[in-house]
Design a protein around this motif. Structure first.
Motif, PDB file in Angstrom:
ATOM      1  N   TYR A  37      21.817  12.584   8.280  1.00 44.30           N
ATOM      2  CA  TYR A  37      20.483  13.530   7.837  1.00 44.30           C
ATOM      3  C   TYR A  37      18.938  12.929   7.800  1.00 44.30           C
ATOM      4  O   TYR A  37      18.204  13.692   8.268  1.00 44.30           O
ATOM      5  CB  TYR A  37      20.231  13.863   6.901  1.00 44.30           C
ATOM      6  N   ARG A  38      18.956  11.068   8.683  1.00 41.91           N
ATOM      7  CA  ARG A  38      17.489  10.626   8.394  1.00 41.91           C
ATOM      8  C   ARG A  38      17.089  10.756   9.615  1.00 41.91           C
ATOM      9  O   ARG A  38      16.017  10.690  10.266  1.00 41.91           O
ATOM     10  CB  ARG A  38      17.623   9.524   8.317  1.00 41.91           C
ATOM     11  N   ALA A  39      18.035  10.782  11.085  1.00 42.79           N
ATOM     12  CA  ALA A  39      17.506  10.890  12.565  1.00 42.79           C
ATOM     13  C   ALA A  39      17.629  12.599  12.508  1.00 42.79           C
ATOM     14  O   ALA A  39      16.400  12.559  13.126  1.00 42.79           O
ATOM     15  CB  ALA A  39      18.595  10.449  13.150  1.00 42.79           C
ATOM     16  N   VAL A 106      21.028  22.823   9.316  1.00 42.87           N
ATOM     17  CA  VAL A 106      20.925  21.527   9.732  1.00 42.87           C
ATOM     18  C   VAL A 106      22.484  21.228   9.085  1.00 42.87           C
ATOM     19  O   VAL A 106      22.992  20.111   9.718  1.00 42.87           O
ATOM     20  CB  VAL A 106      19.962  20.441   8.641  1.00 42.87           C
ATOM     21  N   ARG A 107      22.628  20.946   7.925  1.00 41.34           N
ATOM     22  CA  ARG A 107      23.795  21.092   7.313  1.00 41.34           C
ATOM     23  C   ARG A 107      25.554  21.263   8.700  1.00 41.34           C
ATOM     24  O   ARG A 107      26.056  20.723   8.259  1.00 41.34           O
ATOM     25  CB  ARG A 107      24.261  21.184   5.529  1.00 41.34           C
ATOM     26  N   LYS A 108      25.073  22.667   8.539  1.00 47.43           N
ATOM     27  CA  LYS A 108      26.196  23.100   9.383  1.00 47.43           C
ATOM     28  C   LYS A 108      26.362  22.087  10.583  1.00 47.43           C
ATOM     29  O   LYS A 108      27.615  21.555  11.150  1.00 47.43           O
ATOM     30  CB  LYS A 108      26.133  24.695  10.239  1.00 47.43           C
ATOM     31  N   ARG A 128      26.469  12.692   0.017  1.00 48.51           N
ATOM     32  CA  ARG A 128      27.013  13.706  -1.211  1.00 48.51           C
ATOM     33  C   ARG A 128      27.247  14.715  -1.376  1.00 48.51           C
ATOM     34  O   ARG A 128      28.099  14.938  -2.512  1.00 48.51           O
ATOM     35  CB  ARG A 128      25.444  14.010  -1.092  1.00 48.51           C
ATOM     36  N   ASP A 129      28.284  15.057   0.077  1.00 47.44           N
ATOM     37  CA  ASP A 129      29.148  15.761   0.044  1.00 47.44           C
ATOM     38  C   ASP A 129      30.313  15.323   0.657  1.00 47.44           C
ATOM     39  O   ASP A 129      30.934  16.706   1.003  1.00 47.44           O
ATOM     40  CB  ASP A 129      28.149  17.394   0.050  1.00 47.44           C
ATOM     41  N   ILE A 130      30.606  14.603   0.181  1.00 53.51           N
ATOM     42  CA  ILE A 130      32.222  14.309   1.772  1.00 53.51           C
ATOM     43  C   ILE A 130      33.285  14.948   0.521  1.00 53.51           C
ATOM     44  O   ILE A 130      33.589  15.538   1.466  1.00 53.51           O
ATOM     45  CB  ILE A 130      31.602  12.513   2.245  1.00 53.51           C
ATOM     46  N   HIS A 184      20.542  19.334  -6.914  1.00 45.87           N
ATOM     47  CA  HIS A 184      19.421  21.436  -7.379  1.00 45.87           C
ATOM     48  C   HIS A 184      19.413  21.795  -6.190  1.00 45.87           C
ATOM     49  O   HIS A 184      19.428  22.792  -6.023  1.00 45.87           O
ATOM     50  CB  HIS A 184      18.258  21.048  -8.426  1.00 45.87           C
ATOM     51  N   ARG A 185      19.998  21.036  -4.830  1.00 46.54           N
ATOM     52  CA  ARG A 185      19.713  22.273  -4.222  1.00 46.54           C
ATOM     53  C   ARG A 185      20.945  22.750  -3.698  1.00 46.54           C
ATOM     54  O   ARG A 185      22.040  23.228  -4.125  1.00 46.54           O
ATOM     55  CB  ARG A 185      19.625  21.517  -2.413  1.00 46.54           C
ATOM     56  N   GLU A 186      20.400  24.613  -3.136  1.00 48.91           N
ATOM     57  CA  GLU A 186      21.460  25.647  -2.495  1.00 48.91           C
ATOM     58  C   GLU A 186      23.070  25.179  -2.042  1.00 48.91           C
ATOM     59  O   GLU A 186      23.925  25.511  -2.905  1.00 48.91           O
ATOM     60  CB  GLU A 186      20.968  26.844  -2.327  1.00 48.91           C
TER      61      GLU A 186
END
Ligand code: DC
Length: 222
Positions: A37-39, A106-108, A128-130, A184-186
Motif C-alpha cells: 500500500y505504501r508503494a 487499489v485494494r482489488k 489490516r484485512d488479512i 472506519h473506511r468503507e
C-alpha cells in the motif's frame, strides 16, 4: 496446501517485527502488505496526485507494477522495476498510504497480488484485512494490538534513537487519527476477524508475543 498465518492490527502494534520473527522460526515467508500500500501511495505522490482525487487514484493504480521479492530472507518492494523498500518507509508515504488504501481499485489490485503470493508459499502475512478478506481460511489469525500511548512511546523511542526530534503527543494524535481512518473506511476496514485471537502487546516483550503466536500456531496442528 500452503500454510498461512494472518496478523492484523493497528499501526505500531509491532506486527512487522513479530511477523518476521514468527516467519523465521517456522521457515515461512514474511509478507508485509502495508509495504505494498505504501508503494502504491509513493506512485501517487510521484504522479502529483492528491489523497482527495479518488478518480485519478483509481485510474493511476492500473499502471503501477508492484512486485515483492525475497532477497536473503528480507522482503524487497519494487515499483515499476525500482527498489523502493527504503523510500516507502517515509512518514509522508505512510500518511498517503492510509488515505489511498481506502480506494477500492487499489485494494482489488493488491489483494489479488497478496492472494497469489500465499497460494504456493507458507506465509506469515501482516496488514489490516488479512484475516477478514485476503486469507479468510488462514490456519491462524491473530489480531495484535497495543494502547495508543504505548504505540506512541515505541515510535517516539525509535525516532529519538535515529536523532529525529519529535513530540510524543503529536505522534499519539497521529496514531489515533490513522486508527480511526483505517477502521472506519468503507471497504475492508481494520477489524478483528470473528475467529482471530486477540493479543494485546502493551505489557508484553517482543519475545513473549512471538512465542505466544508460535505456540498458538502449534496448537492449531494438534
Ligand atoms: O502497516 P503500514 O503502516 O505499513 O500500512 C500503511 C497503510 O496501508 C495503513 O495506513 C493502512 C494501509 N493498509 C491497508 O489498508 N491494508 C493492509 N492490508 C495493509 C496496510
Amino acid at each position: 496446501m500452503s500454510k498461512k498465518i494472518a496478523i492484523d492490527g493497528p499501526a505500531g502494534a509491532g506486527k512487522s517485527t513479530i511477523a518476521k520473527m514468527v516467519a523465521k522460526e517456522l521457515g515461512f515467508i514474511y509478507v508485509d502488505t502495508g509495504a505494498m500500500y505504501r508503494a502504491m501511495a509513493l506512485y501517487m505522490l510521484n504522479n502529483g496526485i492528491d489523497a482527495s482525487e479518488s478518480e485519478k487514484i483509481s485510474a493511476t493504480c492500473q499502471t503501477a507494477d508492484i512486485t515483492i521479492r525475497h532477497e536473503n530472507g528480507a522482503q524487497k518492494v519494487y515499483l515499476n522495476g525500482e527498489d523502493v523498500t527504503e523510500l516507502v518507509r517515509k512518514e509522508e508515504v505512510g500518511k498517503m498510504a492510509s488515505a489511498s488504501s481506502v480506494n477500492g481499485d487499489v485494494r482489488k489490485k493488491l489483494v489479488e497480488l497478496q492472494q497469489k503470493l500465499a497460494e504456493t508459499t507458507d506465509v506469515v502475512m501482516d496488514g489490516r484485512d488479512i484475516g477478514t478478506v485476503v486469507l479468510p481460511n488462514a490456519d491462524l489469525k491473530v489480531f495484535l494490538t497495543a494502547s495508543s500511548r504505548v504505540r506512541a512511546e515505541r515510535r517516539f523511542k525509535e525516532l529519538t534513537e535515529k536523532g529525529t526530534e519529535c513530540d510524543i503527543d503529536v505522534i499519539e494524535k497521529d496514531i489515533i487519527e490513522r486508527d480511526y481512518r483505517d477502521s472506519h473506511r468503507e471497504i475492508s476496514p481494520l477489524k478483528q476477524a470473528d475467529d482471530a485471537v486477540l493479543v494485546d502487546s502493551s505489557y508484553m516483550t517482543i519475545d513473549e508475543v512471538a512465542e505466544k503466536i508460535i505456540s498458538l500456531y502449534k496448537d492449531t496442528k494438534k
